[in-house]
Design an enzyme around this catalytic site. Structure first.
Site, PDB file in Angstrom:
ATOM      1  N   TYR A 111       0.823  -1.216   0.000  1.00 43.20           N
ATOM      2  CA  TYR A 111       0.000   0.000   0.000  1.00 43.20           C
ATOM      3  C   TYR A 111       0.855   1.263   0.000  1.00 43.20           C
ATOM      4  O   TYR A 111       0.514   2.256  -0.617  1.00 43.20           O
ATOM      5  CB  TYR A 111      -0.977  -0.005   1.197  1.00 43.20           C
ATOM      6  N   HIS A 146     -15.643   2.112  -2.102  1.00 44.41           N
ATOM      7  CA  HIS A 146     -14.580   1.241  -1.571  1.00 44.41           C
ATOM      8  C   HIS A 146     -13.584   1.984  -0.706  1.00 44.41           C
ATOM      9  O   HIS A 146     -12.481   1.488  -0.471  1.00 44.41           O
ATOM     10  CB  HIS A 146     -13.850   0.544  -2.740  1.00 44.41           C
ATOM     11  N   CYS A 202      -7.441   3.324  12.509  1.00 49.09           N
ATOM     12  CA  CYS A 202      -6.898   2.447  13.543  1.00 49.09           C
ATOM     13  C   CYS A 202      -7.659   1.122  13.566  1.00 49.09           C
ATOM     14  O   CYS A 202      -8.874   1.095  13.392  1.00 49.09           O
ATOM     15  CB  CYS A 202      -7.029   3.145  14.911  1.00 49.09           C
ATOM     16  N   CYS A 238      -1.417   4.372  15.552  1.00 45.96           N
ATOM     17  CA  CYS A 238      -2.493   5.283  15.970  1.00 45.96           C
ATOM     18  C   CYS A 238      -1.957   6.256  17.022  1.00 45.96           C
ATOM     19  O   CYS A 238      -1.371   5.833  18.024  1.00 45.96           O
ATOM     20  CB  CYS A 238      -3.653   4.477  16.555  1.00 45.96           C
ATOM     21  N   THR A 290     -15.100   0.631 -15.984  1.00 45.69           N
ATOM     22  CA  THR A 290     -15.220  -0.466 -15.028  1.00 45.69           C
ATOM     23  C   THR A 290     -15.503  -1.778 -15.751  1.00 45.69           C
ATOM     24  O   THR A 290     -16.252  -1.821 -16.718  1.00 45.69           O
ATOM     25  CB  THR A 290     -16.319  -0.210 -13.972  1.00 45.69           C
TER      26      THR A 290
HETATM   27  N1  APR Z   1     -10.679   4.541 -20.237  1.00 43.89           N
HETATM   28  C1  APR Z   1     -11.796   3.847 -19.915  1.00 43.89           C
HETATM   29  N2  APR Z   1     -11.787   2.561 -19.503  1.00 43.89           N
HETATM   30  C2  APR Z   1     -10.588   1.959 -19.437  1.00 43.89           C
HETATM   31  C3  APR Z   1      -9.373   2.606 -19.763  1.00 43.89           C
HETATM   32  C4  APR Z   1      -9.453   3.957 -20.177  1.00 43.89           C
HETATM   33  N3  APR Z   1      -8.344   4.649 -20.519  1.00 43.89           N
HETATM   34  N4  APR Z   1      -8.352   1.713 -19.593  1.00 43.89           N
HETATM   35  C5  APR Z   1      -8.914   0.561 -19.162  1.00 43.89           C
HETATM   36  N5  APR Z   1     -10.255   0.706 -19.082  1.00 43.89           N
HETATM   37  C6  APR Z   1     -11.254  -0.275 -18.651  1.00 43.89           C
HETATM   38  C7  APR Z   1     -10.863  -1.711 -18.849  1.00 43.89           C
HETATM   39  O1  APR Z   1     -11.269  -2.158 -20.141  1.00 43.89           O
HETATM   40  C8  APR Z   1     -11.664  -2.410 -17.736  1.00 43.89           C
HETATM   41  O2  APR Z   1     -12.943  -2.803 -18.211  1.00 43.89           O
HETATM   42  O3  APR Z   1     -11.392  -0.115 -17.247  1.00 43.89           O
HETATM   43  C9  APR Z   1     -11.841  -1.333 -16.664  1.00 43.89           C
HETATM   44  C10 APR Z   1     -11.035  -1.598 -15.410  1.00 43.89           C
HETATM   45  O4  APR Z   1     -11.562  -2.761 -14.831  1.00 43.89           O
HETATM   46  P1  APR Z   1     -10.935  -3.275 -13.450  1.00 43.89           P
HETATM   47  O5  APR Z   1      -9.456  -3.249 -13.558  1.00 43.89           O
HETATM   48  O6  APR Z   1     -11.642  -4.525 -13.118  1.00 43.89           O
HETATM   49  O7  APR Z   1     -11.320  -2.123 -12.411  1.00 43.89           O
HETATM   50  P2  APR Z   1     -12.713  -1.895 -11.697  1.00 43.89           P
HETATM   51  O8  APR Z   1     -13.860  -2.265 -12.591  1.00 43.89           O
HETATM   52  O9  APR Z   1     -12.692  -0.518 -11.169  1.00 43.89           O
HETATM   53  O10 APR Z   1     -12.632  -2.942 -10.478  1.00 43.89           O
HETATM   54  C11 APR Z   1     -13.644  -2.882  -9.501  1.00 43.89           C
HETATM   55  O11 APR Z   1     -12.364  -4.436  -8.165  1.00 43.89           O
HETATM   56  O12 APR Z   1     -10.347  -5.127  -7.293  1.00 43.89           O
HETATM   57  C12 APR Z   1     -11.510  -4.448  -7.012  1.00 43.89           C
HETATM   58  O13 APR Z   1     -11.737  -2.799  -5.364  1.00 43.89           O
HETATM   59  C13 APR Z   1     -11.231  -3.015  -6.647  1.00 43.89           C
HETATM   60  O14 APR Z   1     -12.640  -1.078  -7.046  1.00 43.89           O
HETATM   61  C14 APR Z   1     -12.026  -2.201  -7.664  1.00 43.89           C
HETATM   62  C15 APR Z   1     -13.054  -3.200  -8.153  1.00 43.89           C
END
Ligand code: APR
Length: 247
Positions: free
Chosen positions: A69, A121, A129, A149, A190
């Site tokens: 982290y 999230h 803490c 803490c 996403t």
């Molecule tokens: N613009 C738009 N979308 C994009 C870009 C970009 N430049 N680059 C990548 N992507 C897309 C990818 O195609 C993918 O579908 O963003 C998405 C990212 O997906 P993930 O990596 O799965 O991220 P996310 O959907 O935010 O994950 C959800 O999973 O691990 C947990 O807590 C974590 O909040 C996260 C959650």
């Protein structure tokens, strides 16, 4: 319809909407240099999330989890919001969108100027803490010690939701309420694979909202989308913003 007309149509849908909400994932921060989680170069292709993003992993080896982290936090502290974050902040300012519901913990929506943000999230720039309720904002680079803490001396953890942990029920209920009120949801960056967050755009759609998706790849949301832009977030939002300014 050619692609130019799709941007015009998206702008018209936004202009016509009374309650547009943005729902974002790590893809919106990709162009700020923050790796996404899944996909070829994603974080989870480099490290097993079960080793760094679960309460059991932290309990087993807080030093190892903090090492991971610390690298992310120290990088995010110097990362700037990109045009996509800034356009959403501008649209909130102009009452074009009502909220940003984000799965991201990178604070970039806030840094871009968005105020009405639902962080599903948590936020990686906040630590809490493990023993008492004390929380602290991280404003400068972390050194290699595990944060303690200042109230009770116990170790602190990132104030984010790990795998296997429940989201804050009030935050989640609020996000679903907003989704139900929306008549248009912009689903940006996403993979829509992680629940309960991924259920939010579907809840909006079930309650009559139209969906506009922005993602270079197809996702399970694509089937629900009125328009699915196979674009990067900045590219599509700049184009739609330009069309909006003509309406
Ligand atoms: N613009 C738009 N979308 C994009 C870009 C970009 N430049 N680059 C990548 N992507 C897309 C990818 O195609 C993918 O579908 O963003 C998405 C990212 O997906 P993930 O990596 O799965 O991220 P996310 O959907 O935010 O994950 C959800 O999973 O691990 C947990 O807590 C974590 O909040 C996260 C959650």
């Amino acid at each position: 319809m050619n692609s130019e007309e799709h941007y015009r149509l998206a702008a018209k849908l936004i202009r016509k909407s009374n309650y547009t909400v943005a729902f974002t994932g790590s893809g919106i921060s990709a162009e700020s240099g923050i790796p996404t989680f899944r996909g070829s170069n994603g974080l989870w292709s480099k490290i097993d999330p079960m080793k760094v993003a679960t309460p059991e992993a932290f309990h087993r080896d807080p030093y190892f989890v903090w090492e991971w982290y610390r690298l992310r936090i120290n990088k995010i502290l110097h990362t700037k919001p990109n045009q996509a974050h800034k356009i959403l902040a501008k649209w909130e300012e102009k009452d074009i969108i009502k909220y940003v519901i984000t799965q991201n913990v990178d604070n970039l929506h806030r840094e871009a100027g968005s105020k009405k943000i639902i962080e599903l999230h948590g936020n990686i720039l906040r630590i809490r803490c493990i023993n008492c309720t004390h929380k602290e904002e991280i404003t400068k680079k972390l050194d290699s010690t595990v944060p303690r803490c200042s109230v009770c001396g116990s170790i602190m953890r990132p104030d984010v939701v790990w795998f296997g942990e429940a989201l804050d029920p009030i935050i989640l209920a609020n996000a679903f309420d907003i989704a139900r009120k929306s008549d248009l949801m912009l689903v940006i960056g996403t993979s829509a694979q992680v629940y309960p967050a991924a259920a939010i755009p579907i809840e909006a759609w079930r309650n009559g909202a139209k969906i506009i998706e922005i993602n270079p790849e197809e996702t399970s949301i694509s089937n629900y989308a009125e328009i699915s832009f196979r674009d990067k977030a900045t590219y599509a939002l700049i184009k739609i913003d330009k069309e909006l300014s003509k309406l």
